[in-house]
Write an enzyme that holds these catalytic residues in place. Structure first.
Site: not given
Ligand code: GUN
Length: 294
Positions: A54, A98, A121
């Protein structure tokens, strides 16, 4: 016959190039650089990779990023304090915590504490509510990635039967909602689906999935979708990323299903890169919201 390979990596590159131009224009017009704050608690190896990807994408599109790496024994209170600080910061436009978080932390409490206008998100209940009413602020990254793959390969969802296997808050539920609406951010051809949301208690799952023109696998079980579960010619979208002894594997038995499907995403290189690209899009949206141009 082998199904068409839907190359998510290449598509994500195209989208990020488009986005990079929009970011440059935003910076010129607003003298503000969009910024994402990522929060990583503990030392989960997979989360580490995701967050690194990311941040690399941020660099590629000229979005700033900062990483808050916290130890696994961080208290809920300390994490809430960090979120409160990031909510207040005028330099931070998007906040990403995350998942998964360590077990002693109440994930819902943390996600609810993120300011809805910084919730890139789209996990906050206000943003989920808005999405369900067809007036989204942010589009959830993975569902949006799935829709982008279909749309940009000219696979319409309108009038089609879509089976989604997996009812998670991150993928299955929001995707079902988005695909069943009258229209979408990509137009009515990327909506208007007849959606069946399947899960672990679905009776005779294969009989349902075999009726689907579009099959989305998002259950987190390696190679769960077999060739017998797929209607010949269907588009199969694999959201799964499972770490096994054989390396990364999706929720779809790729080699066998490809022989039946009309189109299929690989793992890796399918939905994953799109998820990251959509996060970049949301961070730019968050910056626009905060400077008042949206
Ligand atoms: N862990 C797995 N997928 C995601 C996601 O789309 N966003 C976040 N913040 N954590 C994750």
């Amino acid at each position: 016959m082998s199904g068409q390979l839907l190359d998510g990596k290449a598509l994500a590159k195209t989208i990020k190039t488009e986005l990079a131009g929009e970011v440059v224009e935003f910076i010129e017009n607003n003298s503000t650089v969009p910024k994402l704050a990522a929060v990583l608690v503990g030392d989960d190896a997979a989360s580490d990779v995701y967050v690194r990807n990311k941040r690399r994408a941020c660099e590629q599109v000229s979005i700033e990023s900062e990483l808050h790496r916290l130890p696994a024994d961080t208290t809920q209170e300390d994490l809430l304090n960090l979120v409160a600080r990031l909510n207040k910061s005028i330099e931070v436009h998007g906040i990403l915590v995350q998942l998964p978080l360590p077990n002693h932390i109440d994930t819902t409490k943390i996600l609810d504490a993120i300011h809805p206008r910084k919730d890139v998100d789209a996990f906050h209940p206000e943003n989920v509510g808005r999405l369900s009413q067809g007036r989204p602020r942010f589009l959830p990254c993975t569902p949006n990635g799935v829709m982008q793959i279909l749309h940009r390969h000219e696979i319409s969802t309108a009038g089609k039967h879509i089976a989604i296997v997996g009812r998670s808050d991150i993928v299955g539920k929001p995707l079902a909602m988005m695909m069943a609406q009258k229209t979408s951010h990509l137009g009515p051809d990327a909506a208007n689906g007849t959606v069946t949301l399947c899960h672990s208690r679905t009776t005779d799952l294969a009989s349902v999935t075999r009726q689907a023109d579009i099959l989305v696998a998002a259950i987190g079980v390696p190679k769960f979708i077999t060739a017998e579960m797929v209607k010949p010619g269907a588009a199969v979208i694999d959201v799964g990323i499972n770490r096994t002894e054989d390396g990364l594997v999706g929720d779809v038995d790729f080699d066998a299903v490809r022989e039946v499907a009309g189109a299929i995403t690989p793992v890796p290189g399918g939905v994953g890169p799109l998820t990251v690209a959509m996060l970049m899009q949301n961070t730019l949206t968050a910056a626009r919201l905060q400077v008042g141009c949206e």
